[in-house]
Design a protein around this motif. Structure first.
Motif, short mmCIF file in Angstrom:
data_model
loop_
_atom_site.label_atom_id
_atom_site.label_comp_id
_atom_site.label_asym_id
_atom_site.label_seq_id
_atom_site.Cartn_x
_atom_site.Cartn_y
_atom_site.Cartn_z
N ASP A 166 0.60 -1.16 -0.51
CA ASP A 166 0.04 0.28 0.48
C ASP A 166 0.70 1.11 -0.04
O ASP A 166 2.05 1.49 0.41
N PRO A 167 0.52 2.17 -0.98
CA PRO A 167 1.61 3.26 -0.95
C PRO A 167 1.39 4.06 0.10
O PRO A 167 3.12 3.84 0.64
N ASN A 204 19.36 4.87 0.85
CA ASN A 204 19.39 3.89 0.99
C ASN A 204 18.14 3.26 1.86
O ASN A 204 17.71 2.20 1.43
N VAL A 205 17.56 4.29 2.14
CA VAL A 205 16.59 3.68 3.14
C VAL A 205 15.26 3.47 1.93
O VAL A 205 14.28 2.17 2.19
N PRO A 206 15.16 4.42 1.17
CA PRO A 206 13.93 3.95 0.21
C PRO A 206 14.06 3.27 -0.46
O PRO A 206 13.14 2.23 -1.16
N ASN A 234 12.63 -0.66 -4.61
CA ASN A 234 12.26 -0.37 -6.21
C ASN A 234 10.91 -0.64 -6.97
O ASN A 234 10.46 -1.26 -8.28
N GLU A 235 9.60 -1.47 -5.92
CA GLU A 235 8.38 -1.26 -6.63
C GLU A 235 7.80 -0.50 -6.82
O GLU A 235 7.06 -0.16 -7.55
N VAL A 268 15.45 11.55 -4.35
CA VAL A 268 17.22 10.69 -5.11
C VAL A 268 16.37 9.93 -5.41
O VAL A 268 17.66 8.67 -6.17
N THR A 269 15.90 8.38 -5.18
CA THR A 269 15.44 7.36 -5.82
C THR A 269 14.81 7.76 -6.92
O THR A 269 15.04 6.59 -8.26
N ALA A 270 14.06 8.22 -7.05
CA ALA A 270 13.13 8.73 -8.78
C ALA A 270 14.74 8.71 -9.51
O ALA A 270 14.37 8.23 -10.88
N LEU A 271 15.49 9.34 -9.38
CA LEU A 271 16.67 10.06 -9.85
C LEU A 271 17.80 8.68 -10.26
O LEU A 271 18.00 8.56 -11.65
N PHE A 272 17.43 8.06 -9.51
CA PHE A 272 18.28 6.52 -9.65
C PHE A 272 17.69 5.59 -10.31
O PHE A 272 18.30 5.08 -11.22
#
Lengths: 299, 341
Positions: B200-201, B278-280, B286-287, B295-299
């Protein structure tokens, strides 16, 4: 500039009544409350780790058990034996160890000398340089990964340790310089001046007087570099894909896929990887804090 | 262990180190001839001392960033994976500032757009820092008093910071499992319904925050504890003589004297949390796209969708946000005064 926080006189509030109760002792109920809160905090902090131990001891047929007993029924050390003998974990650990040790020494040497220049000399570009070093702390890791990945691919540095060693040696340098500069600043210049009057050259004074006096800060910076490189995941992830070259964070993920997540083996491997680092960390944590507060954060 | 692999590791790392040392020696020799022998300048020593760091950072940070800036004006992606040249001179890769405009107008990922990611990052950072500081402060105040078992408490509370983060995160990820994870089982014990932490988001985002609060409190606690120890006990004695309550002493003595430690710690903590990949990354694996922060969107944009040109522009936008915040905050609090003396 000393490392002590600047203490200013504080106007004291409430001058109405005077009591002579210096060093008042907390009541029993208050102490009970404090200890309960702290014990709760310890349980929350340690709970996931305790769980890992209990999962690692589980026999292969009870991996998805849902009880909370610390030592599971039929506890066994099979998982530890299996990850050490049947998997590539020893190789992953070896790869990580070699890269980490090498890069930590290079990073320390580069930072220790430049920090000396920033602490003891005036030269053009000094202020700008310090600001730029701080600004590097703002760069998101993923921002550097994009060009490093493309450059490494174009310069044939992917899937070799060459790129990793160069990159990891330099990434901690800015923070290290700040910590060491802060520490050097607290060492009186007079000591080096006295040595120079006795015939030391400037660099001899640095090598023989300042460096030995800065041992605590040097140890902290080394540990800091070591932990940063040891825990690196993303650089290895974009640069390394060959089985023989995996570092432990990548290897651990292979575990999840390759063995259809044998939880007990994953847990056992996690413990083997963590124990030395946790011991190192707890041993040095006091230094780590004083070093960071005295130098890096405080300036 | 595979002996070939061991040798490969030793040879590769060893040779690289030898090359680094040799290059430094050549650099220093060149500078010696230039600055000491030819120019005879008094600046020779400091310049020679900083040279290795300057060259290293130039190679590893300045050059890649300039190169990335160049890429941000091109349409480089997996489909167009060629040398972008300089600003696309001599080829058709150049797209001008299109990528920068598209950061704000098109979805950054498949569905999620910039403003949603920005909002989530702000929420993520504010909630985390609030809990880190309040939790760290509370625990530090409790530990900063004479009591039995202080060392043991401190060692246990530091644990989340001490264990390798990748491991801590993989453990948390498994404990969020709907059926077998400890979190839902504990909720079950107190009679609550299991929570879909990973699918769940909303709950996924909550799981990320819980994990990062757990990870971040020890660092703040230890820093604040160091700050508390540097406050002289005399202030409290004087305040007590004058009849100040403990709440008054806290507000008039503890908080103001903690500021030199707290302000830089909050700035640093904010930057680290904002940039925390790291945490997100590990909690979400990445699901769910909806759980991404900037930053995770960037990766993901760079390494999952391989849109390098877009990602480069996006990276500079993120960096600009952080730069503006930091300059503003540092100016306002004056927390770096004295560092340049």
């Amino acid at each position: 500039m000393s490392g002590q926080p600047v203490v200013q006189p504080i106007p004291i509030v409430g001058t109405k009544k005077r009591t002579a109760t210096t060093g008042r002792r907390d009541s029993f109920r208050k102490r009970l409350l404090i200890h309960s809160i702290l014990i709760f905090a310890c349980v929350v902090a340690a709970f996931p780790i305790v769980r890992v131990f209990s999962v690692a001891l589980r026999p292969g047929n009870r991996l998805l058990d849902s009880n909370f007993s610390l030592i599971p029924d039929g506890a066994t050390l099979d998982a530890f034996v299996s990850v050490l003998t049947k998997s590539d974990l020893p190789l992953w650990l070896f790869n990580s160890l070699v890269i980490t040790t090498g890069t930590s020494f290079v990073g320390l040497a580069i930072a220790a000398t430049s920090a000396y220049a920033f602490s003891r000399f005036k030269f053009p570009g000094r202020g700008v340089g310090l600001t730029m070093l701080l600004a590097t702390q703002l760069i998101p890791a993923a921002m550097l990964l994009v060009p490093l990945y493309i450059l490494a691919t174009q310069f044939q540095m992917a899937n070799s340790f060459v790129g990793m060693v160069i990159a990891l040696s330099v990434t901690s340098v800015p923070f290290s310089i700040w910590i060491l500069k802060g520490y050097y600043d607290t060492v009186p210049v007079e000591l080096e001046e006295a040595a120079r009057i006795d015939g030391c050259s400037q660099l001899e004074a640095f090598w023989r007087i300042l460096l030995p006096l800065s041992t605590p800060a040097l140890v902290i910076v080394f540990l800091f570099n070591f932990l940063a490189a040891w825990n690196d995941y993303f650089l290895a992830r974009i640069l390394i894909s060959k089985e023989d070259l995996l570092t432990w964070p990548l290897g651990l993920q292979r575990f999840q896929a390759q063995f259809q997540t044998q939880w007990n083996e994953l847990a056992a491997a996690s413990i083997i990887i963590s124990i030395p680092v946790v011991l190192l960390f707890l041993y040095s944590s006091k230094w780590l804090i004083s070093g960071v507060t005295a130098g890096g954060v405080k300036g | 262990m595979n002996l070939d692999a061991v040798t490969t590791a030793l040879v590769q790392v060893g040779l690289t180190l030898v090359v680094i040392v040799a290059l430094v020696a050549i650099l220093e020799g060149f500078l010696y001839l230039l600055l000491v022998r030819t120019l005879k300048t008094r600046l020779a020593v400091p310049l020679m001392l900083v040279a290795p760091a300057v060259v290293g950072l130039a190679i590893l940070i300045v050059f890649p960033l300039l190169w990335e800036l160049n890429v941000s004006f091109t349409k480089m992606s997996l489909r167009n994976f060629r040398d972008p040249g300089f600003l696309g001179l001599g080829n058709d890769m150049f797209v001008g500032i299109t990528n920068y405009i598209e950061v704000f107008t098109l979805p950054v990922l498949k569905l999620t757009g910039f403003w949603q990611l920005f909002l989530q990052t702000v929420v993520w950072t504010v909630i985390n820092i609030t809990f880190h500081v309040l939790g760290g402060l509370a625990l530090a105040l409790l530990l900063h008093r004479p009591m039995r078992g202080k060392g043991i408490y401190r060692a246990l509370i530091i644990l989340p910071w001490a264990i390798p983060q990748v491991i801590a995160l993989l453990v948390w990820r498994t404990e969020y499992n709907f059926e077998f994870g400890a979190v839902n089982q504990l909720l079950g014990l107190v009679g609550m319904a299991p929570v879909p932490w990973l699918s769940d988001p909303f709950w996924n985002f909550a799981a990320m925050i819980i994990t990062n609060v757990w990870l971040g409190i020890p660092f703040m606690m230890v820093l604040i504890l160091g700050g508390l120890q540097s406050i002289s006990a005399e202030y409290y004695e004087a305040a007590e003589m004058d009849g100040a309550t403990s709440r008054q002493s806290f507000r008039a003595i503890t908080l103001p004297l903690l500021r030199p430690v707290l302000t830089p710690a909050i700035i640093l903590g904010t930057v680290w949390t904002f940039n925390n990949i790291n945490v997100p990354f590990f909690i979400n694996q990445n699901e769910l796209e909806s759980s991404d922060i900037l930053v995770t969107a960037l990766f993901r944009q760079a390494f999952q969708y391989n849109r390098y040109g877009d990602a480069a522009a996006f990276a500079f936008v993120i960096f600009a946000i952080l730069l503006v915040f930091t300059v503003f905050y540092v100016r306002r609090t004056g927390s770096l005064k004295g560092a340049y003396e």
